[in-house]
Enzyme design. Structure first.
Site, PDB file in Angstrom:
ATOM      1  N   ARG A  45     -10.696   1.609  14.613  1.00  0.00           N
ATOM      2  CA  ARG A  45      -9.933   2.271  14.342  1.00  0.00           C
ATOM      3  C   ARG A  45     -11.420   1.587  12.424  1.00  0.00           C
ATOM      4  NH1 ARG A  45      -4.064   2.713  11.628  1.00  0.00           N
ATOM      5  NH2 ARG A  45      -4.659   0.135  11.739  1.00  0.00           N
ATOM      6  N   TYR A  75      17.026  30.323   8.205  1.00  0.00           N
ATOM      7  CA  TYR A  75      15.947  30.636   8.272  1.00  0.00           C
ATOM      8  C   TYR A  75      15.907  29.998   9.946  1.00  0.00           C
ATOM      9  CZ  TYR A  75      14.260  30.781   4.073  1.00  0.00           C
ATOM     10  OH  TYR A  75      13.642  31.236   2.344  1.00  0.00           O
ATOM     11  N   LYS A 109       1.043  -1.041   0.051  1.00  0.00           N
ATOM     12  CA  LYS A 109      -0.158  -0.595  -0.226  1.00  0.00           C
ATOM     13  C   LYS A 109       0.500   1.611   0.224  1.00  0.00           C
ATOM     14  CE  LYS A 109      -0.057  -0.112   5.069  1.00  0.00           C
ATOM     15  NZ  LYS A 109      -1.290   0.734   6.535  1.00  0.00           N
ATOM     16  N   MET A 123      12.951  24.805   1.736  1.00  0.00           N
ATOM     17  CA  MET A 123      11.849  23.998   1.209  1.00  0.00           C
ATOM     18  C   MET A 123      12.924  22.926  -0.169  1.00  0.00           C
ATOM     19  SD  MET A 123       9.999  25.733  -1.834  1.00  0.00           S
ATOM     20  CE  MET A 123       8.158  26.693  -1.074  1.00  0.00           C
TER      21      MET A 123
END
Length: 377
Positions: free
Chosen positions: A149, A270, A54, A318
């Site tokens: 779940r 940053y 999956k 990024m």
């Protein structure tokens, strides 16, 4: 291989090492994958194995992984009906298990037509089966043994089995999923609950995920469902993959694209989250959160540069991140970097990267961005 290539599963297309000037690359070692499957086979004993593919085979390429395990796996476990049909159309004849079952009434006829095995976990799915003209010949019934779940409550099982029998579904397997096979509370309560029900029903069972398969042989049952261990990562926070005999499958590599020399007191990136305590060299790596590297990886997250261990410095950007070049005198622009796995830059344990970033290797693998070129071999 791209998404228009025949046989590529819907939504899983990715070009293999297409020409891209930026140096970041991922390599998928299919021999390591097959080795890890052999480890799972050893632990499974007489049980059959669903290879869990999956989430695009945990980010490793669903189509490529299925082909690599086609002569080894007893069946494949995945999510989407469309992906399962694509496997059938590509010639895969193994059993295919849909771990969340089906989502709409129109899916039921497709299950029968393509010989797919759905997990049935809700009254709504039972109603869809009852309303269908054509139904699958086999299902898995999921029991909720406290994961909370998906799954039927234990008291619902007799009615569920009776309704399936009335529909003429000839093969029923019982399953559940462990919440803490990798943790301190273990499986005792869940396994006890499931065993009491399964023993009365006299049906085949499927329980063991990677952690249970490695730690609790009593849970093997008739079918096991290894996932993360196939991809070379440990399901346990305190046990390394290598000590379990597993080999890394995904290797994420890049290169230095810049070098800066800092004076004591200067900051990096940053927010200036890292401040140099003394003069030092730092490297800038072509890899950032848009490539799938975790933005929240803090200073100290392991990395390897030019064959030597290093660490991430400051905030991941990024498209770039900074690393420490202290003591790595050979590092130059163009020097190889390993983000995780084994590469020209060195060796970095993906589980250690994940732990430093406060996450799991599952997330790192699945987050690999489409812009990162991948080679399988």
């Amino acid at each position: 291989m791209n998404s228009s290539t025949p046989g590529v599963l819907p939504g899983q297309g990715r070009e293999s090492c297409r020409p891209v000037s930026r140096p970041i690359r991922a390599r998928i070692d299919l021999n390591a994958l097959r080795h890890n499957f052999a480890v799972a086979r050893h632990h499974a004993g007489p049980a059959r194995i669903w290879a869990v593919i999956k989430a695009n085979a945990y980010g490793h390429g669903q189509w490529q992984v299925a082909r690599a395990l086609a002569d080894l796996a007893d069946g494949f476990a995945l999510l989407e009906v469309e992906s399962a049909i694509a496997l059938r159309q590509a010639g895969f004849s193994q059993p295919l298990l849909l771990l969340e079952g089906f989502f709409a009434p129109e899916d039921v006829a497709l299950l029968a037509r393509h010989d797919l095995t759905p997990v049935v976990h809700s009254p709504a799915q039972l109603l869809m089966l009852e309303a269908a003209a054509n139904r699958p010949g086999q299902v898995y019934v999921k029991l909720n043994t406290s994961m909370n779940r998906l799954g039927f409550c234990p008291g619902q099982l007799p009615e569920v089995l009776e309704r399936l029998q009335r529909l003429g579904i000839r093969e029923v397997t019982l399953m559940s999923h462990f919440a803490e096979a990798d943790g301190g509370r273990g499986i005792e309560a869940q396994f006890g609950c499931f065993s009491a029900l399964a023993g009365d029903a006299g049906l085949p069972v499927s329980l063991a995920n990677s952690a249970a398969l490695l730690r609790y042989p009593e849970t093997r049952g008739d079918w096991v469902r290894p996932g993360i261990m196939l991809y070379g990562s440990s399901p346990f926070a305190d046990i390394s993959a290598s000590s379990l005999g597993l080999r890394p499958v995904m290797h994420l590599e890049s290169r230095l694209i810049g070098i800066q020399t800092l004076a004591a007191g200067e900051r990096v990136g940053y927010g200036g989250l890292f401040q140099a305590g003394q003069p030092m060299r730092i490297g800038i790596v072509a890899c950032g959160y848009a490539d799938g590297y975790p933005r929240h990886a803090p200073t100290g997250t392991p990395i390897a540069v030019a064959g030597q261990p290093s660490r991430v410095l400051g905030r991941v950007s990024m498209d770039m991140l900074a690393c420490d070049l202290s003591g790595i005198d050979a590092a130059r622009v163009g020097s190889p970097v390993t983000l995780w796995g084994i590469g020209e830059g060195g060796t970095v344990d993906v589980d250690q990267v994940a732990a430093a970033a406060g996450t799991l290797s599952y997330e790192l693998f699945c987050a690999l961005a489409p812009r990162v070129p991948v080679a399988w071999g």
